[in-house]
Design an enzyme around this catalytic site. Structure first.
Site, PDB file in Angstrom:
ATOM      1  N   PHE A 127       0.848  -1.194   0.000  1.00  0.00           N
ATOM      2  CA  PHE A 127       0.000   0.000   0.000  1.00  0.00           C
ATOM      3  C   PHE A 127       0.879   1.238   0.000  1.00  0.00           C
ATOM      4  CE2 PHE A 127      -2.350   3.515   1.841  1.00  0.00           C
ATOM      5  CZ  PHE A 127      -3.508   3.496   1.075  1.00  0.00           C
ATOM      6  N   ASP A 212       9.123   2.320   1.680  1.00  0.00           N
ATOM      7  CA  ASP A 212       7.981   3.104   2.135  1.00  0.00           C
ATOM      8  C   ASP A 212       7.843   2.862   3.638  1.00  0.00           C
ATOM      9  OD1 ASP A 212       5.522   4.093   2.891  1.00  0.00           O
ATOM     10  OD2 ASP A 212       4.457   3.357   1.120  1.00  0.00           O
ATOM     11  N   LYS A 241       2.769   9.844   8.056  1.00  0.00           N
ATOM     12  CA  LYS A 241       1.986   9.539   9.249  1.00  0.00           C
ATOM     13  C   LYS A 241       2.479  10.172  10.559  1.00  0.00           C
ATOM     14  CE  LYS A 241      -0.933   5.854   7.699  1.00  0.00           C
ATOM     15  NZ  LYS A 241      -0.609   5.149   6.465  1.00  0.00           N
TER      16      LYS A 241
HETATM   17  C1  LIG Z   1      -0.856   5.397   5.047  1.00  0.00           C
HETATM   18  C2  LIG Z   1       0.172   4.938   4.101  1.00  0.00           C
HETATM   19  C3  LIG Z   1       0.426   5.644   2.901  1.00  0.00           C
HETATM   20  C4  LIG Z   1      -0.419   6.808   2.446  1.00  0.00           C
HETATM   21  O1  LIG Z   1      -0.304   7.904   3.280  1.00  0.00           O
HETATM   22  P1  LIG Z   1      -1.382   9.088   3.160  1.00  0.00           P
HETATM   23  O2  LIG Z   1      -0.853  10.120   4.116  1.00  0.00           O
HETATM   24  O3  LIG Z   1      -2.696   8.529   3.544  1.00  0.00           O
HETATM   25  O4  LIG Z   1      -1.357   9.553   1.750  1.00  0.00           O
HETATM   26  C5  LIG Z   1       1.462   5.205   2.108  1.00  0.00           C
HETATM   27  N1  LIG Z   1       2.210   4.141   2.447  1.00  0.00           N
HETATM   28  C6  LIG Z   1       1.989   3.447   3.578  1.00  0.00           C
HETATM   29  C7  LIG Z   1       2.876   2.282   3.913  1.00  0.00           C
HETATM   30  C8  LIG Z   1       0.951   3.811   4.432  1.00  0.00           C
HETATM   31  O5  LIG Z   1       0.720   3.083   5.536  1.00  0.00           O
END
Ligand SMILES: *Cc1c(COP(=O)(O)O)cnc(C)c1O
Length: 391
Positions: A127, A212, A241
């Site tokens: 994700f 990520d 986050k």
């Molecule tokens: C939450 C998340 C995102 C997206 O972040 P947003 O601030 O909602 O755009 C991307 N990568 C990972 C691993 C996430 O948990």
């Protein structure tokens, strides 16, 4: 609520204030927060250090734009780069945007190496956000539904399988982008050595290793970055986050060699790294250090997992209790999408990902008492929902 585009299934509660790991509704009822705004409020709610920094900055200077130097942004870049072992930072406002920056950086890097259509290797179940580029990188077919055409240039492989990546034979691969632990698809932890294998592979093939760490980063797993558990340094790492403890800020950090392809005019954003957001993030980093929060997360995670494992021992339907630091998943063998609602009635906030995994990503500041309460609450709830009604 009718005035909102219905993109979310919202639980029927609104919180009016928060303190530490607790949220309170208008009636003053307290809820123990096992979600922390989805791995965002790592220092807990309304942390006094962040509150004071943000209040002072709001009364001094909120925004000037990236047309000018922003000393707070420069300071933040230095601190983050030192922590991540890289050289430079680009700031934005969310995780998706941080990944967009990483994707653009990788494509530029590929382009300067002569690739006409550079490709990025990503993982099934990964994700990376909801904007089109990040969505194309995301390995969840449901999230793609109805949004074609998505950008091309992503090669998807099974998660946790370095061999599958090694077997790829495409001269236009420029980078690998994965999460160190997959969050949204159910706290999926890859086999030990996975990141090290990816590091060697990327070194051997001249690809960028891009991690990520939007969810795993900023102390969540017991280290500042989850990659540290394997002693791996990425070429590019994205954060968001927890970086602002709730103030919107994202970052794409990169080595000098990787970042030099993004020169003036190549990328940008109006708000990114403005004085208010940068000040909040600096307060987060200060607090993370002064309260020793990554180590706290490691210890708290260990004790919560132990308590969950003990409490759920022998309960039919429990498949696995896993996690690293305070990123914890309890997998069961059936759909438990209704569980967050039931938990709310017990004064507990939790979240379900991947349909069958209770995800706990509480504030790293949980007290011992909060830890026990959270674990015991989840045990009681799961026992009640998994065990046939007592005769
Ligand atoms: C939450 C998340 C995102 C997206 O972040 P947003 O601030 O909602 O755009 C991307 N990568 C990972 C691993 C996430 O948990």
């Amino acid at each position: 609520m009718d005035a909102l585009i219905p993109t979310y299934n919202r639980l029927p509660v609104a919180f009016t204030c928060g303190r530490g790991a607790w949220l309170f509704d208008a009636q003053g009822r307290g809820y123990l927060d096992g979600v922390a705004g989805i791995a965002v409020c790592n220092l807990g709610h309304a942390h006094p250090a962040v509150a004071a920094a943000v209040a002072e900055q709001a009364q001094t200077l909120v925004h000037t734009s990236n047309l000018f130097r922003i000393p707070l942004q420069e300071q933040l870049a230095e601190r983050l780069c030192a922590a991540a072992g890289v050289d430079s930072a680009f700031f934005c406002n969310s995780g998706a945007e941080a990944n967009e920056a990483a994707i653009k950086l990788a494509r530029r890097d590929g382009a300067r190496k002569g690739m006409a259509k550079p490709k990025i290797v990503v993982a099934e179940g990964g994700f990376h956000g909801r904007t089109l580029g990040a969505l194309a990188a995301t390995g969840n077919p449901q999230a793609h539904e109805g949004f074609a055409p998505l950008p091309e240039g992503f090669l998807r492989v099974p998660y946790g399988d370095a061999e599958a990546i090694a077997a790829l034979d495409d001269p236009e691969i420029c980078a690998v982008l994965v999460e160190p632990i997959q969050g949204e698809s159910g706290v999926r932890i890859p086999p030990a050595g996975y990141l090290q294998q990816l590091r060697s592979l990327c070194d051997a093939r001249g690809w960028l290793l891009m991690l990520d760490e939007v969810q795993t980063g900023v102390g969540r797993t017991g280290r500042f970055l989850a990659a540290e558990h394997e002693g791996v340094r990425p070429d590019v790492v994205t954060l968001a986050k927890a970086l602002g403890n709730g103030l919107p800020i994202g970052a794409c950090l990169a080595t000098a060699a990787a970042a030099e392809c993004l020169g003036p005019g190549s990328h940008g954003t109006t708000y990114g790294g403005n004085p208010l957001a940068a000040r909040a993030a600096l307060a987060v980093l200060d607090t993370l250090e002064s309260e020793n929060l990554p180590a706290m997360a490691a210890g708290a995670g260990e004790s919560i997992r132990q308590r969950l494992a003990d409490g759920l021992d022998g309960v039919a339907g429990v498949v696995d209790v896993r996690g690293r630091g305070l990123m914890i998943g309890v997998e069961v063998d059936r759909d438990i999408a209704h569980l967050p609602r039931a938990a709310l009635d017990e004064g507990l906030i939790l979240n379900v990902t991947g349909g069958r995994v209770v995800r706990l990503v509480p504030p790293l500041t949980l007290t011992d008492d909060d830890q026990q309460r959270l674990a015991d609450g989840v045990v009681a709830l799961l026992r009640r929902h998994l065990e046939p009604a007592a005769a």
